[in-house]
Design an enzyme around this catalytic site. Structure first.
Site, mmCIF file in Angstrom:
data_model
loop_
_atom_site.group_PDB
_atom_site.id
_atom_site.type_symbol
_atom_site.label_atom_id
_atom_site.label_comp_id
_atom_site.label_asym_id
_atom_site.label_seq_id
_atom_site.Cartn_x
_atom_site.Cartn_y
_atom_site.Cartn_z
ATOM 1 N N SER A 99 -4.568 3.743 -16.995
ATOM 2 C CA SER A 99 -3.623 3.176 -16.052
ATOM 3 C C SER A 99 -3.321 4.187 -14.957
ATOM 4 C CB SER A 99 -2.317 2.796 -16.751
ATOM 5 O OG SER A 99 -1.761 3.958 -17.341
ATOM 6 N N TYR A 144 -4.234 -0.612 -13.535
ATOM 7 C CA TYR A 144 -2.934 -1.278 -13.445
ATOM 8 C C TYR A 144 -1.842 -0.218 -13.401
ATOM 9 C CZ TYR A 144 -2.706 -0.341 -18.461
ATOM 10 O OH TYR A 144 -2.694 0.275 -19.690
ATOM 11 N N LYS A 171 0.841 -1.197 0.000
ATOM 12 C CA LYS A 171 0.000 0.000 0.000
ATOM 13 C C LYS A 171 0.875 1.245 0.000
ATOM 14 C CE LYS A 171 -2.233 1.332 3.828
ATOM 15 N NZ LYS A 171 -3.270 1.517 4.865
#
Length: 118
Positions: free
Chosen positions: A25, A58, A9
């Protein structure tokens, strides 16, 4: 039983750019990706602290040390420069493999997206 856990994270990063007319993205500074154990093209969940938006996309590698956090394509509609976001990756483990001391790689950043010292 297989369970899904937080693997890494980046917490409360500041969006530095939003590029609507770009293939979708999220561009992230390579140094931050490395610290959080994230890989290029890996799926991420993104939580926008400012507006509550949540989405998946992504990762694309950003320049090392740049602090870049850029929402690309449709994601640019879900945040703007200056918003605080949380970027999360997940992994799957057998429950028996999940040691009681398992910890994801968590990176806290300052206002310029530089890692804070622990």
């Amino acid at each position: 039983m297989i369970i899904t856990v937080c693997k890494g994270k980046i917490h409360r990063a500041s969006v530095t750019e939003a590029e609507l007319h770009y293939e979708g993205s999220l561009t992230v500074d390579q140094d931050l990706m490395d610290l959080a154990g994230m890989r290029p093209y890996e799926q991420v969940s993104v939580v926008n602290v400012n507006n509550g938006a949540r989405f998946e996309t992504y990762l694309i590698v950003g320049e090392r040390g740049s602090g870049t956090i850029c929402l690309n394509g449709a994601a640019a509609r879900l945040g703007m420069k200056g918003d605080k976001i949380i970027i999360i990756t997940y992994g799957q483990l057998e429950e028996s493999e999940l040691a009681k001391d398992y910890q994801p790689k968590v990176v806290f950043v300052d206002e310029a997206n530089r890692p804070k010292k622990a």
